[in-house]
Design a protein around this motif. Structure first.
Motif, PDB file in Angstrom:
ATOM      1  N   ASN A 138      18.965  -2.821  14.975  1.00 34.55           N
ATOM      2  CA  ASN A 138      20.063  -3.638  14.460  1.00 34.55           C
ATOM      3  C   ASN A 138      20.600  -3.056  13.165  1.00 34.55           C
ATOM      4  O   ASN A 138      19.914  -2.319  12.446  1.00 34.55           O
ATOM      5  CB  ASN A 138      19.618  -5.101  14.263  1.00 34.55           C
ATOM      6  CG  ASN A 138      18.432  -5.223  13.328  1.00 34.55           C
ATOM      7  OD1 ASN A 138      18.574  -5.157  12.121  1.00 34.55           O
ATOM      8  ND2 ASN A 138      17.242  -5.398  13.902  1.00 34.55           N
ATOM      9  N   ARG A 140      22.976  -4.518   9.771  1.00 29.57           N
ATOM     10  CA  ARG A 140      23.647  -5.627   9.109  1.00 29.57           C
ATOM     11  C   ARG A 140      24.963  -5.115   8.535  1.00 29.57           C
ATOM     12  O   ARG A 140      25.002  -4.061   7.898  1.00 29.57           O
ATOM     13  CB  ARG A 140      22.785  -6.211   8.002  1.00 29.57           C
ATOM     14  CG  ARG A 140      23.392  -7.441   7.333  1.00 29.57           C
ATOM     15  CD  ARG A 140      22.390  -8.126   6.434  1.00 29.57           C
ATOM     16  NE  ARG A 140      21.302  -8.685   7.210  1.00 29.57           N
ATOM     17  CZ  ARG A 140      20.176  -9.194   6.672  1.00 29.57           C
ATOM     18  NH1 ARG A 140      20.021  -9.171   5.353  1.00 29.57           N
ATOM     19  NH2 ARG A 140      19.250  -9.693   7.446  1.00 29.57           N
ATOM     20  N   VAL A 175      24.738  -9.487  11.949  1.00 28.83           N
ATOM     21  CA  VAL A 175      23.894  -8.431  12.491  1.00 28.83           C
ATOM     22  C   VAL A 175      24.454  -7.970  13.835  1.00 28.83           C
ATOM     23  O   VAL A 175      24.794  -8.792  14.698  1.00 28.83           O
ATOM     24  CB  VAL A 175      22.436  -8.901  12.666  1.00 28.83           C
ATOM     25  CG1 VAL A 175      21.613  -7.888  13.450  1.00 28.83           C
ATOM     26  CG2 VAL A 175      21.804  -9.158  11.306  1.00 28.83           C
ATOM     27  N   VAL A 177      23.333  -5.758  17.107  1.00 23.69           N
ATOM     28  CA  VAL A 177      22.104  -5.280  17.745  1.00 23.69           C
ATOM     29  C   VAL A 177      22.450  -4.202  18.766  1.00 23.69           C
ATOM     30  O   VAL A 177      23.428  -4.326  19.512  1.00 23.69           O
ATOM     31  CB  VAL A 177      21.352  -6.448  18.425  1.00 23.69           C
ATOM     32  CG1 VAL A 177      20.040  -5.962  19.030  1.00 23.69           C
ATOM     33  CG2 VAL A 177      21.104  -7.575  17.428  1.00 23.69           C
ATOM     34  N   ASN A 179      19.932  -2.626  21.166  1.00 21.10           N
ATOM     35  CA  ASN A 179      18.687  -2.394  21.877  1.00 21.10           C
ATOM     36  C   ASN A 179      18.885  -1.460  23.054  1.00 21.10           C
ATOM     37  O   ASN A 179      19.993  -1.332  23.587  1.00 21.10           O
ATOM     38  CB  ASN A 179      18.110  -3.717  22.388  1.00 21.10           C
ATOM     39  CG  ASN A 179      17.075  -4.292  21.427  1.00 21.10           C
ATOM     40  OD1 ASN A 179      16.219  -3.560  20.931  1.00 21.10           O
ATOM     41  ND2 ASN A 179      17.168  -5.587  21.166  1.00 21.10           N
ATOM     42  N   GLN A 192      16.984   2.784  21.128  1.00 21.63           N
ATOM     43  CA  GLN A 192      17.533   1.947  20.062  1.00 21.63           C
ATOM     44  C   GLN A 192      17.557   2.671  18.720  1.00 21.63           C
ATOM     45  O   GLN A 192      18.262   2.275  17.797  1.00 21.63           O
ATOM     46  CB  GLN A 192      16.712   0.665  19.921  1.00 21.63           C
ATOM     47  CG  GLN A 192      15.291   0.894  19.392  1.00 21.63           C
ATOM     48  CD  GLN A 192      14.485  -0.382  19.320  1.00 21.63           C
ATOM     49  OE1 GLN A 192      14.628  -1.268  20.179  1.00 21.63           O
ATOM     50  NE2 GLN A 192      13.638  -0.504  18.307  1.00 21.63           N
TER      51      GLN A 192
END
Length: 351
Positions: A138, A140, A175, A177, A179, A192
């Protein structure tokens, strides 16, 4: 003498003279009307053609100037290894998302060219505020509201860059993400982990949307040839496929380009070459290109404008004076008006 005796009709000669004069005047007025009508048709056709030619060169020229922009990092530093290589088994290679310039020669309708332009939208930058680690899934950011699941994004600073697909967005914590594993639509991420920790750059990093679009010609259902554009979908569904073509301008009947190749990397065009195509050699040629020559052939919307057999020199970079055989002559029964509009555009992100 009585009044009736003084009255008499016109002689046959007088009638003939009067009719002849009337006929001459009528023919003159008809000729004036016809000439004015034809002049109006030519003026209207010329104005329509000029507007189409001006817009075509302006729209494509603006995109060429902005192409191959990847923030402060060149495309050679953006890693495509984070994305799976094939989108939905369609055979579309995600490396195309990182191409600033490509073209296909004579592969469009009527042997026209197809132009591919890529880069990122500089106005869409979102700053990275924190990355937990290089292996974290992730980032931010300072504004996650413009991102959605399945979007394909690029994170970059002046030292490194990664392209990835969004697997989730937490707008409450700002955030994004990324993955690995399956996604709703698109290629998904093979890993990731990113190539670097973007916290290490004192100037910070930003997230951008990549852009990849094509310009080419097609014949619409009414049989009118038009300039259209589409692009690789990098958000929504279906991600990775080409979007529905959008018609830009009608009556653009041919579209040709040449690459200004800087073969010795001296910052100047050494050769003007026709595009080789979407091959290894073609992409090397495109990577060494710093300017593009563009020529469009525009036709009037309506016929009946010329007497047929109009001559024009297309593409515009040909020297039809020195080589008359390069001149194109329309068919004798072709009464459309044709004009050629050409321009040379420098790729400002490569010089």
């Amino acid at each position: 003498m009585s009044l009736s005796a003084k009255q008499s009709g016109l002689s046959i000669i007088e009638v003939i003279v009067a009719l002849a004069l009337s006929l001459i005047i009528t023919l003159g007025l008809t000729q004036i009307f016809t000439s004015n009508s034809q002049s109006f048709r030519v003026s209207e056709a010329s104005a329509r053609i000029q507007e189409t030619g001006r817009l075509a060169t302006s729209i494509i020229g603006r995109e060429i100037r902005s192409a191959s922009y990847w923030g402060c990092l060149g495309s050679q530093g953006v890693r495509d290894g984070r994305l799976n290589s094939i989108l939905n088994d369609t055979g579309f290679d995600v490396e195309a998302l990182l191409r600033g310039l490509d073209a296909e020669d004579n592969q469009g309708v009527g042997n026209s060219d197809i132009l591919y332009l890529g880069g990122i939208n500089g106005n869409s930058a979102v700053r990275v505020t924190f990355q937990p680690s290089q292996q974290a899934a992730n980032l931010r950011v300072d504004d996650s509201d413009s991102f959605n699941e399945n979007d394909i994004l690029i994170v970059t600073n002046c030292s490194a860059g990664d392209i990835f697909q969004v697997t989730n967005v937490n707008t409450n914590n700002e955030v994004v993400v990324h993955n690995s594993g399956n996604v709703t639509d698109g290629p998904g991420n093979s890993t990731q982990a990113l190539s670097t920790n973007y916290n290490d750059d004192p100037d910070g990093a930003s997230v951008f949307r990549p852009r990849q679009q094509r310009f080419y010609l097609q014949d619409n259902p009414d049989g009118v040839r038009e300039l259209v554009t589409d692009g690789i979908a990098i958000m929504g569904t279906p991600t990775g496929n080409f979007t529905t073509p959008v018609a830009l301008l009608q009556d653009v009947v041919d579209f040709q380009i040449q690459f200004g190749v800087d073969s010795n990397q001296n910052g100047q065009v050494n050769d003007w070459e026709d595009p080789i195509g979407l091959t290894v050699a073609g992409r090397t040629q495109a990577d060494n290109t710093i300017a593009v020559r563009l020529s469009v052939l525009v036709r009037s919307p309506n016929d009946g404008v010329t007497d047929g057999g109009q001559e024009y020199c297309f593409p515009g970079w040909l020297d039809c004076v020195a080589t008359p055989s390069d001149m194109t002559t329309a068919a004798a029964n072709d009464t459309f008006l044709y004009r050629v509009y050409s321009t040379t555009i420098t790729m400002r992100n490569r010089i």
